[in-house]
Motif scaffolding. Structure first.
Motif, PDB file in Angstrom:
ATOM      1  N   CYS A 292     -15.338  11.119  34.766  1.00 28.21           N
ATOM      2  CA  CYS A 292     -16.758  10.512  35.028  1.00 28.21           C
ATOM      3  C   CYS A 292     -17.395  11.816  35.475  1.00 28.21           C
ATOM      4  O   CYS A 292     -16.903  12.878  35.899  1.00 28.21           O
ATOM      5  N   ARG A 350     -22.297   4.386  33.846  1.00 21.94           N
ATOM      6  CA  ARG A 350     -21.784   4.864  32.293  1.00 21.94           C
ATOM      7  C   ARG A 350     -22.174   4.128  31.425  1.00 21.94           C
ATOM      8  O   ARG A 350     -22.235   2.671  31.454  1.00 21.94           O
ATOM      9  N   GLU A 371     -23.589  11.303  32.171  1.00 17.44           N
ATOM     10  CA  GLU A 371     -23.587   9.747  32.304  1.00 17.44           C
ATOM     11  C   GLU A 371     -24.960   9.346  31.874  1.00 17.44           C
ATOM     12  O   GLU A 371     -25.894   9.862  31.983  1.00 17.44           O
TER      13      GLU A 371
END
Length: 864
Positions: A292, A350, A371
């Motif tokens: 991430c 996300r 993101e």
């Protein structure tokens, strides 16, 4: 008190059972007891040792921003903008929302969550369900009514029928407002086991109303439906952790904290129907890449672990993933069908693009190293996403600095929270909506007053919320005048999604006759044909009526659409007639390379696995080892062995030696089905009537190729006169003290471990490996104690399979509780390993000191 004095207090706390901090100050309050009879544990946070890991880096306090100022921190991808829908005091720590048919929003407000660092006071009735309304149509809620007050940690609200379902563990209630004032005045208990744990991270939630007219939950083993004037349930495998959603075709998506997107390739109802075989396709990892990309460093519970954070302090991989949502809003083709997922600890959302091929699904991040939302405001805690009736994406911001729950909070992160002053400014909360630039939002719905025709028209709405809600209301009303209109819709509407909703609405009415089903089976769209096969099951599984529809269903055996073939295998495999089994064998022969087809067939073969295996090996085509055929043979052999039927076992043992030469690969595959016998597990021998002569001959001549598998068979299989057979010795009886410890362990396991490892000890895909027959659970007690104290970081091999899961540290449990839980694990499920004594835990705790880092497999294997 200064931060330095607080840190000093933490370091001195090594001799103090626990510590607490008040809600509005950083001053410590009175120490809390280590345990209480209800296992509602307050955090007993072990202080870190400077020699183990360095303290968290110095951080600045995080100020409180207004909702409008917070908008400026939500760095959205181009083409979208965010708007404020609600803020405190209207909403306080919201965690989930649901709309009624007229667009009013129900909100679960978990106002009692983590009121201070130790979580002291979570059991107080301060939570509520609120009902919000936008009376002037500007998109911002301006009216709030407390629908139900004074609750303890409610989890879920779902609008259904003429009220809402509300989860207040351990009960699920159906609640109504009978006089129209917005306040609940009638409630009925629907379920009494909807959340049986004290661990808020693993309590039943979700209640996603799917296209098949069932509501599905995470962390719960049942689905729910209102039918014929009553609530009914049906058992399904446990899925996910927090939040569940579905796509246009009813495929479910869920996740766990460290595995951001998982899905059910086929409906979970099929997953556990064969007790000899466990299908993993109902809980499949959709994206293997857990990386991430936050925009700033954040307080992370295990940030001291190597490679947990990047060099810049940002989170490297998902650790607080929750609430997946498939966008079905109809405002943007670009994001339609995409998955959106929250990461609450790193302040991100996300967006992933879902890909489909051969009935399988996988996902990729929509943005390279970025993101969809990456906030620089650490109090932004996205915990729930929903597609609104207006087509916007609604983001529920819990806005709670102490996002890590007390049962898992590490002392390292407690220091982080204090430095950043994240324990301050509680009883706040926000709800935002994300709108595609230039989009025209759909008007506020009025479906509660809609006519039958208007509801049927809504089945063609571009927005999935409208379609789902219209379908539900049509079924709840049960207006028979809708039936011919729905049949016409199924036959003539050009939109396959509309036809799909018409089909499932007729299923909900109980008005699917063979003529309608035949029409759906011949639909030009594969997803509609697949759903039609599934809706035929009540007739197909009725011996008296099967002939009405079976010939037409069998015509789809060679359908070109993979989704149709998959559903065909799921539906037809349990019928078990010579004709259908021959059809299944043909499909297995042609599509053994598909894991999903293999599993679909296996789920329906319970008790018929040997007959099916024999059918395959008699087919000349199975002489060659094609893709997936070895896996199919091993799966069948494993199921036969798990069944432990002496007749079928003898037949399998006759079949194995006959596989020679160019079919020798089948012999290897069959023997691979015999499990490794783990020390500490009671072996359930299968006693044959006569010796397996072929296997005995094979044992005298086998080579190195079978050296790891053939001996396993003779550990399980025995016969009269077998010199190697020794009747199992009963396990050493537990002493009175050990029996008491075992019963305490049952309670500790139920409060702390059962959410991940399950009552069966089988674990859960995407969350935890099995304890049943685990060499770690039944082996060295010093290893398993270390795993409980500091956790374990994968990869780790369990029963021949590699898992990459992370287990959190549970050092806060007392030595007595750890010994009790491990004694329970080592004597439950036919285990007969020696119990664990509290003094052993005390010794190991002293050996490891104040270690914070989780153990690795390599380190554990060095422990005797």
């Amino acid at each position: 008190m200064t931060i330095c004095r607080i840190l000093a207090t933490l370091l001195l706390a090594i001799s103090i059972p626990s510590f607490a901090f008040a809600l509005s100050t950083t001053e410590p309050s009175a120490p809390l007891p280590a345990t209480n009879p209800n296992f509602k544990k307050m955090a007993k946070i072990s202080p870190p040792s400077p020699s183990d890991v360095p303290p968290p880096p110095t951080s600045q306090p995080v100020p409180l921003l207004t909702a409008e100022d917070e908008l400026t921190t939500l760095h959205l991808q181009p083409g979208f903008h965010a708007e404020v829908v609600a803020t405190e005091p209207m909403v306080q720590h919201p965690v989930q929302i649901s709309w009624d048919p007229d667009g009013r929003m129900y909100v679960v407000e978990m106002r009692g969550y983590m009121p201070n660092i130790p979580g002291q006071g979570e059991d107080q009735p301060v939570c509520r369900i609120s009902l919000l309304e936008d009376t002037d149509g500007d998109g911002r809620m301006d009216k709030s009514t407390v629908f139900w007050d004074k609750l303890v940690m409610p989890r879920t609200v779902r609008a259904v029928r003429d009220g809402v379902l509300v989860a207040v563990p351990p009960n699920l209630y159906f609640c109504r407002d009978t006089n129209g004032d917005g306040v609940m005045d009638e409630k009925t208990v629907v379920l009494t086991d909807y959340g049986m744990s004290d661990n808020v991270e693993h309590i039943a939630n979700g209640l996603d109303y799917n296209i098949d007219n069932w509501m599905y939950s995470t962390s719960y083993d049942k689905r729910l439906r209102w039918q014929d004037g009553r609530w009914i349930t049906d058992t399904v495998p446990v899925l996910g952790q927090w939040g569940i959603t579905h796509d246009d075709y009813g495929r479910l998506f869920h996740n766990s904290n460290s595995d951001y997107l998982r899905g059910s390739i086929f409906p979970p109802i099929y997953g556990d129907r064969n007790s000899h075989f466990r299908a993993t396709s109902v809980n499949e990892q959709i994206d293997r890449d857990q990386t991430c990309w936050p925009s700033h460093n954040t307080a992370e519970n295990r940030g001291y672990m190597e490679n947990f954070l990047r060099a810049d302090g940002t989170l490297r991989a998902f650790t607080a993933a929750c609430s997946p949502m498939i966008y079905r809003g109809g405002l943007s083709k670009e994001i339609e069908g995409n998955a959106f997922v929250c990461e609450a600890s790193a302040n991100i959302v996300r967006r992933s693009i879902i890909h489909e091929q051969d009935a399988g699904l996988w996902a990729t991040n929509a943005y390279k190293n970025q993101e969809f939302i990456a906030s620089t405001y650490e109090r932004f805690r996205p915990v729930n996403l929903q597609t609104g009736p207006d087509g916007a994406i609604y983001v529920v911001d819990m806005h709670h600095g102490l996002i890590q729950h007390r049962l898992s909070l590490t002392a390292w992160n407690a220091q982080n929270y204090l430095q950043r002053e994240l324990q301050k400014y509680l009883l706040t909360g926000r709800i935002f909506r994300i709108v595609p630039d230039g989009a025209t939002l759909y008007p506020k719905p009025q479906l509660s007053k809609a006519t039958t025709q208007q509801l049927i028209d809504a089945l063609s709405h571009p927005n999935g919320w409208w379609r789902d809600t219209a379908q539900r209301i049509l079924i709840e009303r049960g207006d028979s005048k809708a039936v011919p209109i729905l049949r016409k819709l199924l036959a003539e509407n050009p939109n396959p999604l509309t036809r799909l909703h018409a089909l499932w609405t007729l299923e909900g009415f109980g008005r699917l006759n063979t003529q309608t089903l035949n029409m759906a089976l011949a639909d030009k769209d594969g997803k509609v044909r697949a759903a039609a096969i599934r809706t035929c099951e009540p007739i197909l599984y009725s011996f008296a009526r099967r002939a009405e529809i079976l010939p037409d269903v069998l015509k789809l055996a060679s359908d070109p659409d993979p989704a149709v073939r998959l559903q065909f295998a799921l539906t037809i495999s349990p019928i078990g007639t010579p004709e259908t089994d021959a059809m299944m064998a043909r499909i297995m022969t042609e599509h053994a390379d598909s894991k999903y087809v293999r599993e679909a067939i296996m789920t329906g073969l319970r008790g018929r696995e040997f007959d099916f295996l024999q059918r395959l090996v008699q087919d000349p085509k199975w002489s060659d080892r094609g893709d997936g055929r070895k896996e199919a043979v091993t799966a069948l052999s494993t199921a036969i062995i798990a069944e432990a039927n002496p007749k079928h076992m003898a037949q399998l043992l006759d079949l194995i030696p006959a596989q020679q030469g160019h079919t020798g690969w089948r012999q290897t595959a069959m023997l691979a089905g015999f499990p490794n016998i783990v020390k500490g597990r009671r072996v359930h021998s299968v006693l044959l009537d006569v010796p397996p002569l072929g296997m005995l001959a094979l044992r005298r001549t086998y080579g190195e190729q079978l050296s790891s598998t053939l001996p396993r068979a003779f550990e399980i299989v025995h016969w009269p006169g077998d010199p190697a057979y020794v009747p199992p010795v009963p396990p050493r009886p537990l002493t009175v003290e050990e029996k008491s410890r075992f019963e305490l362990g049952r309670k500790v396991f139920g409060a702390t471990c059962i959410q991940c490892h399950k009552a069966t000890g089988l674990g859960q895909e995407g969350l935890a490996p099995p304890l049943l027959d685990s060499e770690w659970a039944l082996g060295s007690e010093k290893r398993i104690i270390r795993i409980v104290l500091q956790g374990v970081s994968g990869p780790i091999n369990v029963n021949g399979r590699t898992y990459s899961y992370e287990m959190p540290m549970l050092a806060k449990l007392s030595d007595e509780e750890i010994a009790a839980a491990l004694t329970y694990v080592r004597r439950e499920w036919d285990h007969d390993a020696e119990p664990v004594a509290p003094k052993t835990v005390t010794e190991v705790r002293a050996e490891v000191g104040n270690r914070l880092r989780p153990w690795t497999e390599r380190e554990l294997l060095q422990i005797p």
